[in-house]
Write an enzyme that holds these catalytic residues in place. Structure first.
Site, PDB file in Angstrom:
ATOM      1  N   CYS A 489       0.793  -1.338   0.484  1.00  0.00           N
ATOM      2  CA  CYS A 489      -0.501   0.334  -0.133  1.00  0.00           C
ATOM      3  C   CYS A 489       1.159   1.187   0.197  1.00  0.00           C
ATOM      4  CB  CYS A 489      -1.391   0.536   1.244  1.00  0.00           C
ATOM      5  SG  CYS A 489      -0.275  -0.319   3.164  1.00  0.00           S
ATOM      6  N   HIS A 877      -1.429   1.173   7.678  1.00  0.00           N
ATOM      7  CA  HIS A 877      -2.188   1.561   6.000  1.00  0.00           C
ATOM      8  C   HIS A 877      -2.168   2.610   5.379  1.00  0.00           C
ATOM      9  CE1 HIS A 877      -4.261  -0.286   2.409  1.00  0.00           C
ATOM     10  NE2 HIS A 877      -4.873   0.834   2.567  1.00  0.00           N
TER      11      HIS A 877
END
Length: 1008
Positions: A489, A877
């Site tokens: 990510c 994330h």
């Protein structure tokens, strides 16, 4: 006697009289009867029974036949043995009963079952006639199972074998019988009729399962082959789906056999992956079977077995294909417990991507709302729960878990998933609101649950064999996401950020690389796919491998800012090499690197003037694309406060690393050489405040530039402008950090200052949120992100000393404790841009020099924001927001009125040194034509519309989600095209045409 009875049944006498006469015939069984009469009565009663079974209207006749048969069989047993022989049974089982009953009619087995009970009632267990009959039934049972009879006949056969164990096949025949019975069950079809029919069907299936369980207990060597046959049935590739009735077998198997079977199957190399995929899918479907207890145990066992065999591709694809069905089963109390066990295992193990969890997110809120009104006490008809005041259900009395208990378990799972896949604020907002009044597990509990299951990973983007293709339509945004390839990510957010930089993207796509195998070629291909592929999400495997820094561990979370610096530097160096330039070391470096170096001693004369640095370099200067798009220059100067000599050094930068001021909760820099800055920043950048500017004389040193005084307990969030002010603010070098002045030949008190002398086309700002002193931790302070910034860029001369005797300059910022520059949005409407600063800053050589420095205000509009969700750099994330630039917007940069940014002309107004706020009070920076679509949210494979208000408020709603890397696009000045001319360029409103090799690659992929 038989003739009398037959005539009686055919007569029209009243039923009462018939019953009385039948009673006389039954009583006559106690008397002596001839062999011929007895056999005739046996045959007649058999006919009455079988005809009555065939004709529901002949129930009286069947009852008469049963009474007569039982009376004479008990009284005349030897004669009944001579009637109920092997030949008689074979005739019934192989040919049926004339034209009335087929051989597979359940009535045939019902009559045989009755006859066996009568035959065994008075015979010794070792009687030869009895064992002869058992042998016939045993042989015929195997044959009948192979003929795949219906549920009713199969249930009747199992009832016969359950009552008479000697009729059950033995040895190899028993294994074959069990396997054939499994295949027979697989052909069962559930009636879609009345409730009574469904209950009868369930009873029939249960009877078959009970027989198999008895055989497994008596002959243990039949169990494993039978279970392998079950697997063979459910893994077969057939058009006719195996019956869900096979689920009834799960509760009959000893739990310890699950691991044995799964190990046996996964170790068998003859079992194809397609078979495992089909079997797992069908076992998941078994969760719908209401009496399928322990089905979840079998499903979880197979999931664990496949994980141990590292068949992750099957697990990942089946989970994506079936997780929605599993979630939907949570609505049914009778199968809820097993469905939650399977769902938990799937989601807790599926940790390489949020796709599985996000596919069920839209179903969460309706289910939670339904559970809150479930388990209503008897007698309530208003749909409201009683006995509680918190809106949760009360209880159950049927032995199933209460909805409250289940709701708490589901809530715990949801918190685990939202913790694992943080960074989706708009997706989780409704869930958070719905479950906010329910207990939230601690972070330790969440980590414990997440670590209980081994994570699945899949390196393939293709679907496992045996599964139908998953529908994958592009989102309504028309943009393409990037597949998360295992904690990538950090890369996905940066790539989307660069892709949304319109001018950079078009330059990359326009490059003529002639098939060279360099990183820019792969970036060009990636951008081409993002722009033109028909996929909803693209898997950039080649680019990941090529662009990953050597020190990044595969599959581990990394710092997106570090990756961005490495990527830009690598692209820059490769282009220099391709051009044949002589290596000159690292030329495009981050500001954090520049600050860590000694500023040098280019000049020691007090009045020296540095050469003017152009804010807009010429086009034909041999710069690389990265230099053209992202490189700026910083000037670092140190002025000795004793002799006023100045040492100055210019260095390039690709990003500015903005530290948090210690007074705002940021980490204090380590070492004595980095004390908090105490000087004032000349020509500081600032964010658009909606508060009117205060009189400078009324400001205290701690008030900041232009926000009203605020207490520590109730102050607005820090702004990006405040952090840039702190970055550029002068600092005093004294005490242990004193400056060694070569002019004075001793340590002296000095002032260190930095200024921007060349503005980049794209300004990258990194908010330094991570501290690594004792352990990695994150600064969670909310930072207001203005839609527009004005960056002060100096040209000519040396920046004046903050200790100069000249009067205080408007816009000077106390750097020790910068104040935020945003107030509540609703306080003031229709606020135009406020430029706090001076129109033009000219140094009069204060402090011992005649040099003059001119500062220009360069406006920047926010283009993208990379967000980090989590508590440390090693976890969490990344996702990003990008301004939705349409084709028309891309043709010309937003100026007056475009996208609601009121950019003041520098002519007349001069260099206003602040960010401006949008004119309207709605979404900041949003387009009025399509509210809510002015920005895009890129979260790996997911791309959705959003608006600037949500971008700014995300940290308030989700404290772990914070802005990390900001990309601003310079406005007003065109970029040189590299053709030797610096004239203004009007860009095409469309993307550049693709080169043939790119077009061919995308066209080929789109046809797949």
């Amino acid at each position: 006697m038989d003739k009398i009875l037959e005539g009686l049944m055919c007569s029209s006498l009243p039923a009462r009289l018939k019953t009385a006469l039948v009673k006389k015939v039954v009583e006559a069984a106690e008397k002596e009867v001839t062999e011929e009469q007895c056999q005739a009565l046996f045959a007649l009663s058999a006919r009455f029974i079988l005809q009555g079974e065939a004709d529901d209207a002949s129930s009286f006749q069947r009852t008469v036949g049963v009474r007569v048969l039982e009376a004479y069989a008990r009284r005349h047993r030897p004669r009944f043995e001579r009637f109920f022989t092997e030949d008689f049974l074979l005739g019934l089982l192989q040919q049926g009963y004339g034209d009335l009953l087929d051989r597979l009619d359940p009535a045939i087995l019902a009559f045989i079952h009755r006859g066996l009970r009568l035959l065994a009632a008075g015979c010794p267990s070792s009687a030869a006639p009895l064992w002869a009959v058992f042998a016939v039934v045993r042989t015929e049972a195997l044959r009948m199972a192979c003929e795949r009879p219906g549920p009713a006949f199969c249930a009747r056969l199992c009832a016969v074998l359950s009552d008479f164990a000697p009729c059950v096949p033995e040895g190899e025949a028993a294994v074959v019988f069990c396997q054939q019975l499994v295949r027979t069950i697989g052909r069962f079809r559930c009636p879609a009729g009345r409730r009574e029919e469904l209950e009868e069907y369930v009873g029939q299936v249960s009877a078959v399962g009970a027989l198999l369980q008895n055989i497994w207990r008596a002959q243990t060597d039949t169990l494993l082959p039978t279970l392998r046959e079950v697997f063979a049935v459910i893994s077969s590739d057939v058009d006719d789906e195996p019956s869900i009735a096979l689920a009834s077998l799960a509760q009959r198997v000893p739990p310890q056999m699950t691991a044995v079977l799964v190990d046996s199957l996964t170790a068998d190399r003859t079992v194809a992956d397609a078979g495992f995929a089909r079997a797992l899918c069908r076992m998941v479907d078994w969760l719908s079977w209401p009496l399928g207890q322990h089905v979840d145990t079998w499903v979880v066992a197979l999931l664990k077995g496949l994980a141990a065999a590292r068949k992750f591709k099957i697990l990942v694809d089946v989970t994506l294909f079936k997780v929605g069905l599993v979630f939907d089963r949570l609505a049914y109390p009778v199968v809820r417990r097993g469905a939650l066990a399977v769902l938990s295992h799937m989601l807790l193990s599926f940790r390489h991507s949020p796709e599985a969890f996000h596919s069920v997110v839209p179903r969460v809120v309706p289910l939670v709302r339904a559970l809150r009104t479930d388990d209503l006490p008897t007698g309530r008809t208003d749909g409201l729960p009683t006995g509680r005041t918190d809106g949760l259900p009360t209880g159950r009395t049927d032995g199933l878990p209460t909805s409250r208990t289940f709701l708490l378990q589901l809530t715990e799972l949801l918190h685990c998933m939202m913790y694992q896949y943080s960074g989706f604020p708009e997706l989780y907002e409704r869930i958070e609101e719905t479950i906010k009044d329910l207990p939230k597990p601690s972070e330790e509990r969440i980590k414990l649950l997440l670590n209980q299951q081994p994570a699945w990973t899949s390196r393939s983007n293709s679907l496992a064999p045996g599964l139908p293709p998953r529908p994958a339509g592009r989102s309504e945004t028309g943009r393409t996401g990037l597949v998360n390839l295992g904690n990538t990510c950090y890369m996905n957010s940066i790539i989307q950020t660069l892709f949304m930089a319109t001018e950079f993207r078009r330059r990359v796509l326009s490059l003529r690389l002639n098939g060279t195998d360099i990183l820019m070629t792969k970036l060009q291909l990636l951008f081409a796919f993002l722009a033109h592929t028909q996929r909803a999400a693209y898997a950039p495997r080649s680019f990941v491998e090529a662009s990953r820094p050597p020190w990044f561990n595969v599959g581990s979370q990394q710092d997106c800012s570090e990756y961005l610096r490495f990527l830009l530097d690598r692209l820059h160096e490769e282009e220099k090499t391709q051009r044949g330039l002589e290596p000159a070391g690292r030329d495009a470096i981050s500001c954090s690197d520049a600050m860590g170096k000694d500023p040098g001693t280019r000049s020691k004369d007090p009045g020296i003037r540095s050469n003017p640095v152009e804010t807009k370099p010429a086009a034909d200067d041999g710069r690389t694309l990265i230099e053209t798009m992202f490189r700026g220059r910083l000037s670092t100067s140190i002025r000795c406060m004793q002799c006023n000599s100045v040492s100055e050094k210019n260095e390039p930068f690709t990003d500015l690393s903005l530290a948090f001021c210690p007074s705002r909760g940021g980490p204090r820099p380590e070492g004595p050489s980095e004390e908090p800055k105490k000087g004032l920043c000349h020509g500081a950048i600032s964010g658009g405040s909606e508060a009117p500017e205060q009189d400078p004389a009324a400001k205290s040193p701690a008030d900041g530039v232009h926000s009203a005084p605020a207490t520590d307990n109730n102050r607005p969030p820090l702004s990006v402008a405040d952090m840039v002010n702190y970055f550029l603010a002068p600092e005093m070098l004294e005490a242990e950090n004193a400056y060694l002045c070569e002019q004075c030949g001793s340590l002296q008190r000095a002032e260190k200052a930095m200024r921007v002398v060349a503005a980049p086309e794209y300004l990258i700002l990194t908010l330094v949120r991570f501290s690594y002193r004792a352990m990695s931790r994150k600064i969670l302070d909310n930072v207001a992100v203005p839609p527009l910034l004005r960056l002060p860029v100096y040209s000519g001369g040396i920046m004046p000393s903050s200790s100069s005797s000249s009067p205080p300059l408007q816009g000077e910022i106390p750097a020790e404790k910068p104040k935020p520059s945003w107030k509540a949005e609703e306080e003031e409407e229709n606020v135009a841009e406020e430029c706090i600063g001076i129109a033009e800053l000219t140094s009069g050589g204060g402090g011992g020099g005649g040099g003059g420095a001119t500062v220009h205000s360069v406006p920047y509009v926010l283009n993208s924001v990379a967000m980090h969700s989590g508590m440390s750099s090693e976890s969490g994330h990344y996702y990003s927001y990008g301004r939705n630039v349409s084709e028309a917007d891309g043709a010309q940069r937003p100026t007056d009125g475009r996208n609601n940014f009121d950019l003041e002309s520098e002519n007349g107004q001069g260099a206003g040194l602040s960010a401006c706020s949008p004119k309207q009070t709605g979404d900041r920076g949003g387009a009025q034509e399509e509210p809510g679509r002015d920005w895009l949210l890129f979260n790996d494979s997911r791309v959705t519309f959003t608006n600037f208000r949500l971008v700014q408020n995300v940290t308030e709603r989700f404290p772990k989600d914070t802005a990390y890397v900001l990309l601003y696009w310079r406005q007003g000045e065109p970029v040189a095209t590299g053709g030797g001319s610096t004239n203004e360029v009007t860009l095409s409103s469309a993307e550049p045409p693709l080169q043939k090799d790119l077009l061919d690659a995308i066209s080929k992929d789109n046809k797949l």
